[in-house]
Design an enzyme around this catalytic site. Structure first.
Site, mmCIF file in Angstrom:
data_model
loop_
_atom_site.group_PDB
_atom_site.id
_atom_site.type_symbol
_atom_site.label_atom_id
_atom_site.label_comp_id
_atom_site.label_asym_id
_atom_site.label_seq_id
_atom_site.Cartn_x
_atom_site.Cartn_y
_atom_site.Cartn_z
ATOM 1 N N CYS A 92 0.853 -1.186 0.000
ATOM 2 C CA CYS A 92 0.000 0.000 0.000
ATOM 3 C C CYS A 92 0.893 1.242 0.000
ATOM 4 O O CYS A 92 2.093 1.151 0.205
ATOM 5 C CB CYS A 92 -0.888 0.008 1.242
ATOM 6 S SG CYS A 92 0.021 -0.262 2.756
ATOM 7 N N CYS B 285 3.036 1.865 3.014
ATOM 8 C CA CYS B 285 4.196 0.987 3.174
ATOM 9 C C CYS B 285 5.388 1.594 2.443
ATOM 10 O O CYS B 285 6.514 1.560 2.931
ATOM 11 C CB CYS B 285 3.899 -0.402 2.612
ATOM 12 S SG CYS B 285 2.337 -1.073 3.165
#
Lengths: 77, 346
Positions: free
Chosen positions: A10, A13
């Site tokens: 994502c 991250c």
């Protein structure tokens, strides 16, 4: 020092990875930053919210992206 | 580094900043209509009553209003959320019976921090610690459907009654759908490796001071408003266009009460449509103004916000297709019933 970023890809991250690499560079640490994307391995750390920052197999932060300054403080300890 | 100098002063100010900003917020918010009229009538010098003027007035008033409401509410919700976590929610749900578990899971779904990118670790974490599938689903339905962004937009554009109706019916759908899925005993349609995972000890919660929680509240505002402002702008721009240019009662023929088929049709269209609450609610609010029925509109919003294709694709990693279709079917049916009910009542 072994640093792992747990996350399944994502945007947060990626932000955490970037911030961590910056912190490592600013502190001139001899550290290996790797990304862990395997969900089974991520679950092995008991984390239910990604991203997470793991240093030497210990989970330091999860579920949020700390600032570069905060990461530097954590890594200096 | 600019980052350093900023955060040092930030630490001292962060506790007092809300107290400083709140009066400014209220002053600005309570004078927004006056400011808008001033800008539209005097600065732009537009004639009141024309399509263009009213479209612009709507846009100039609604965008700052919604963004300001969002910033305020997300700040407080951001602080409240630091007291909740999926780990604590999981602990609270462990060992609860099916029905009580469903109610708790759906309610906790509203306040527990959730992002669809974390749906998989969350699902695995719940199943791992023995929380029943149906209870887990109640959480997974409520968490994305009832969120602070949706509530703020509904409150700002529709008023508190519609916001409350949305929350209560959303909760009932999440509770009932989760309970139904639980009763159907569909564990066989969960990917088998899920049940082979060994539960790991979860890391200790971070210890947070109140100053830190306030800082996290600010960060939540930055993150969420930074992400949704563009959808708010686009949604309100489309809504403003509808408001100014679409004739009165234009929507009543196909989204009105008399068109009963519009409820299931709206839900069907809403499932693959993917938008967040910030984009869809302003448009729907304009459609209601032009004669769309409340129940139909409510069903459409719930289906767009609560059932999204990207989330289904993410969940496919842990659920087999029949379970995903059952999930969509059960939740979709619930939403359709809500749509019919409200068309009938109002």
């Amino acid at each position: 020092m072994e640093i792992k970023i747990l996350g399944t890809g994502c945007s947060n991250c990626k932000n955490l990875e970037k911030a961590t690499r910056e912190a490592v560079a600013e502190l001139n640490l001899d550290a290996n930053v790797v990304k862990e994307e395997d969900i089974v391995k991520i679950m092995g750390y008991g984390v239910m919210r990604t991203p997470a920052l793991v240093v030497d197999e210990k989970v330091l932060v999860y579920g949020r992206v700390p600032s570069v300054k905060e990461i530097k403080e954590m890594l200096s300890k | 580094m600019s980052d350093n100098s900023f955060s040092i002063s930030n630490r001292n100010i962060s506790k007092f900043l809300p107290l400083l900003l709140l009066p400014i917020w209220f002053l600005l918010y309570s004078n927004l209509q006056w400011l808008t009229d001033k800008l539209v009538n005097d600065v732009f010098g537009l004639t009141a009553g024309t399509h263009l003027t009213e479209t612009l007035r709507f846009f100039i008033f609604e965008v700052p209003k919604v963004l300001m409401l969002l910033a305020l509410i997300i700040f407080f919700v951001g602080i409240i959320r630091t007291y909740f976590s999926p780990e604590r929610t999981r602990k609270a749900l462990e060992g609860k019976s099916l029905f009580t578990g469903n109610i708790m899971a759906a309610s906790l779904g509203i306040v527990t921090p959730f992002c669809s990118c974390s749906a998989i670790p969350l699902f695995l974490g719940f199943i791992e610690s023995g929380i029943p599938l149906g209870v887990t689903f109640s959480f997974l339905i409520a968490a994305p459907m009832i969120n602070e962004v949706a509530i703020v937009l509904l409150f700002g554009l529709f008023g508190w009654k519609t916001a409350l109706i949305y929350v209560v019916t959303g909760l009932i759908i999440a509770i009932t759908a989760g309970w139904v899925i639980g009763r159907l005993h569909l564990e066989k349609w969960v990917e088998p490796w899920v049940y082979e995972l060994k539960a790991a000890d979860h890391p200790e919660d971070e210890k947070l001071t109140f100053g830190k929680r306030i800082k996290l509240g600010f960060e939540a505002v930055k993150e969420i408003v930074g992400k949704v402002w563009i959808y708010v702008m686009i949604g309100i721009a489309v809504g403003a266009g509808v408001h100014g240019y679409v004739p009165q009662d234009f929507m009543s023929s196909f989204m009105g009460k008399s068109a009963w088929y519009s409820v299931p049709l709206s839900v069907l269209i809403g499932i693959p449509l993917y938008s967040n609450a910030a984009g869809i609610i302003p448009i729907v609010s304009a459609l209601i103004e032009k004669g769309a029925a409340l129940g139909t509109s409510l069903a459409f919003m719930m289906s767009v916000i609560g059932l999204s294709l990207p989330e289904m694709i993410i969940l496919r990693k842990v659920l087999k297709l029949p379970l995903i279709f059952t999930f969509i079917g059960v939740v979709g049916t619930g939403i359709i019933l809500v749509g019919f009910l409200f068309n009938y009542i109002f």
